[in-house]
Design a protein around this motif. Structure first.
Motif, PDB file in Angstrom:
ATOM      1  N   ARG A 160       0.826  -1.208   0.000  1.00 21.34           N
ATOM      2  CA  ARG A 160       0.000   0.000   0.000  1.00 21.34           C
ATOM      3  C   ARG A 160       0.858   1.254   0.000  1.00 21.34           C
ATOM      4  O   ARG A 160       0.541   2.246  -0.666  1.00 21.34           O
TER       5      ARG A 160
ATOM      6  N   GLU B 284       2.214   1.755  -3.418  1.00 24.46           N
ATOM      7  CA  GLU B 284       1.163   2.249  -4.301  1.00 24.46           C
ATOM      8  C   GLU B 284       0.908   3.732  -4.064  1.00 24.46           C
ATOM      9  O   GLU B 284       0.722   4.506  -5.018  1.00 24.46           O
TER      10      GLU B 284
ATOM     11  N   THR C  14       1.479   6.644  -6.658  1.00 23.29           N
ATOM     12  CA  THR C  14       0.352   7.528  -6.961  1.00 23.29           C
ATOM     13  C   THR C  14       0.705   8.978  -6.675  1.00 23.29           C
ATOM     14  O   THR C  14       0.407   9.884  -7.472  1.00 23.29           O
TER      15      THR C  14
END
Length: 654
Positions: A449, A452, A456
């Motif tokens: 996470r 990510e 992002t």
């Protein structure tokens, strides 16, 4: 024998209880009379006791059978205990009366007393040795095919009784040479019937459920305590008189108690204890014998050496015997050491994300349950399950180095050879592995996470820079280039217009400079380059916040400076906007390997159970990106403490 509660249907439960009590009372009375009769006879050579094993059976079986009838009046098992014990007492009494009559040469008892003695003994065999194993524990035969054994047993015992009754009586014994082969054949058939009756327990055990298996095991252990001294024979045969009551006790206890104790634990401890006694005793005797041969003059030293050698063998032998007993009862699937070794081998060939599934699979096999699973703390990640977990019978808290990571869920037991009373040892051995694997899954998920979010965020930042450069700075520079060209054309024809256009161009350049400064500030706070980390934090905090710096902060990696600055910035924002703090203290301390950041306020603190917001999560993520930690706590005295530790020696490019 056709059903669970088959007895005479027209007899009421009260009448059944009364009949059972009368049978037990009659049996005890006959045993008491027989003890007196036995005292009048010469002491037998095979036993030092004033009573026979049949007398013990005549007391124990009827009393416990009556207790079983009182609790379950329609269950045939209690009646078999009562009738078998009654026949045993009758047999012992009639035989001793006949022997006393012959010894005193009274000759007042008729020949029929031997018929009664023989018939009562055959009925004892039928009730306790044939029917009881066949119908135990629920009153049903293992299958309809076993009915033939019942009728054959009745026929064989009746024929044996008839042959014995036809034999002439000489003194105290039946003697006749002609029917001896027939008697021998009937005895062999009787023994075969008894062996087959006990073999039915093995057939029943193979198809039984966990509770019924425990019932059978309790009784088998009790029977073994009777058979062992009986098989050994003289001089310990009479010890069976003390173990006979264990059989009706085990039967009554197993039938009446729904949740039995771990019989397999009793078996393993018995095996381990017997093995230790044998091995340690053998070592002691061997060393003692050797010392008596070679150290005859120092026998005390020899005894001490024998005791020390025996003690040295105790702990290793106990572990070996315990492991062997576990393997005997459960196989490799029930041995915690073997399970841990198997789990270690599987984890060596499994990635961290798949380690939890491997651990749960080994635990499920070791416990022989339908399924196992882990419910993670906070509901993330999703629940991991191996097997079928429709019902949860055990819920165990998982803790990794003091940090709760979730709950271990264990389903109901499945089919297995034995009910696992050793489950607690298996769970205790494998739960730490489950906690480690669950924590690894959470770390892998958090890392995924975090990556990510980093990707992002990076792409969003690139999109923002592209948009700002293209739509803002790019358009402004294009407009300025056009204004310069227009001013050059107007400079000779209309100097006033050129002057006005150059003034507007100057204002546009100020706007472009502001946009560029905004972009630069978004990438790295300029105060860090101008004032350093300590000065930038002090300027951002303001005069009402105490900033304490220990250790030299110059020379820190750029990524560490930015992360520390943003963490302090977010902590101060939370203290001012959300905590309502009156005082805030900031501490920066540089060590050899890390930079410690501590921001403490006297506000309302973080409410228990509150989920982390974007600000708190961003502080943790900034620290985690560099390999550091960030912890937000609420002390007992109130307020909020933000503690972050960031590495100062980075080997990666950020």
């Amino acid at each position: 024998m056709r059903g669970l509660y088959r007895v005479i249907p027209k007899v009421t439960p009260v009448q059944r209880r009364v009949a059972a009590v009368l049978a037990a009372a009659a049996s005890v009375a006959m045993v008491c009379v027989n003890v007196w009769v036995t005292a009048q006879l010469p002491q037998p050579s095979y036993t030092p006791l004033p009573f026979a094993p049949e007398d013990v059976a005549g007391v124990a079986f009827p009393i416990l059978g009556a207790l079983l009838v009182f609790q379950r009046p329609r269950l045939v098992i209690g009646w078999l205990l009562c009738l078998g014990g009654l026949c045993s007492a009758l047999n012992s009494l009639t035989v001793n009366l006949a022997l006393l009559d012959a010894a005193r040469e009274w000759m007042v008892l008729p020949r029929a007393i031997w018929t009664v003695a023989g018939a009562s003994w055959k009925l004892t065999i039928l009730f306790l040795v044939v029917l009881l194993p066949l119908l135990y524990p629920d009153g049903r035969l293992p299958s309809p095919r076993w009915r033939a054994l019942v009728w054959i047993s009745v026929a064989v015992l009746a024929a044996d009784m008839l042959v014995m009754d036809l034999m002439p009586l000489s003194g105290q014994r039946y003697t006749s040479p002609s029917p001896a082969p027939l008697r021998f054949s009937l005895d062999m058939l009787t023994n075969a019937m008894m062996i087959l009756a006990f073999a039915s327990l093995a057939a029943r055990f193979r198809r039984a459920g966990r509770e019924e298996r425990r019932q059978i095991l309790w009784t088998l252990v009790a029977i073994a305590t009777v058979i062992v001294p009986w098989v050994i024979g003289n001089p310990v045969w009479w010890l069976a008189s003390f173990t006979i009551p264990l059989v009706p006790v085990a039967i009554t206890f197993s039938v009446l108690r729904h949740r039995l104790y771990g019989i397999d634990t009793l078996i393993t401890r018995t095996l381990v204890g017997a093995g230790l006694v044998g091995v340690i005793g053998g070592v002691y005797v061997a060393v003692g014998t050797a010392s008596s041969l070679f150290l005859s003059d120092v026998d005390r030293v020899g005894g001490l050496v024998a005791a020390l050698c025996a003690g040295a063998f105790f702990h290793p032998m106990r572990r070996v015997l315990q492991r062997g007993a576990d393997r005997l009862l459960y196989g490799s699937k029930g041995d915690p050491v073997a399970l841990a070794a198997e789990l270690g081998r599987r984890l060596q060939h499994t990635d961290p994300a798949g380690g939890l599934a491997a651990t749960l699979d080994v635990l499920r096999d070791g416990l022989a349950v339908t399924g196992t699973g882990v419910r993670f703390q906070g509901g993330w990640p999703e629940e991991a399950t191996v097997g079928t977990l429709e019902e949860v019978t055990r819920d165990i808290r998982l803790v990794w180095h003091g940090e709760p990571v979730g709950r271990l869920l264990i389903g109901p037991p499945g089919a297995r050879r034995l009910p696992a009373a050793h489950n607690e040892r298996v769970i205790a051995a494998l739960t730490p592995y489950v906690a480690d694997a669950a924590h690894a899954v959470r770390l892998v998920g958090a890392l995924r996470r975090s990556r990510e979010r980093i990707v992002t965020t990076r792409e969003e930042e690139r999109r923002r820079l592209r948009r700002d450069l293209h739509d803002g700075l790019g358009q402004s520079l294009s407009g300025m280039a056009m204004s310069i060209n227009a001013a050059r054309l107007s400079l000779r024809v209309s100097p006033e217009t050129a002057e006005r256009m150059l003034g507007e161009l100057r204002s546009g350049m100020d706007s472009v400079t502001s946009d560029i400064r905004h972009l630069v500030y978004g990438l790295r706070p300029p105060a860090l380059d101008d004032l350093g980390l300590a000065g930038a934090v002090a300027e951002m905090a303001g005069p009402d916040v105490a900033v304490e710096v220990r250790g030299g902060l110059p020379g820190l990696p750029a990524a560490t400076e930015v992360a520390a600055y943003r963490i302090v910035q977010e902590a101060l924002t939370n203290a001012r906007k959300h905590a309502g703090a009156a005082t805030v203290r900031v501490s920066l301390e540089r060590g050899e390997e890390d930079l410690s950041i501590r921001v403490r306020d006297d506000g309302i603190g973080v409410p228990p159970g509150r989920r982390s917001g974007i600000g708190l999560a961003s502080m943790r993520e900034r620290a985690a990106e560099l390999g550091g930690t960030c912890v937000i706590t609420t002390p007992l005295e109130g307020g909020t403490v933000v503690e972050a530790i960031l590495p100062v020696n980075l080997n990666v490019e950020i």
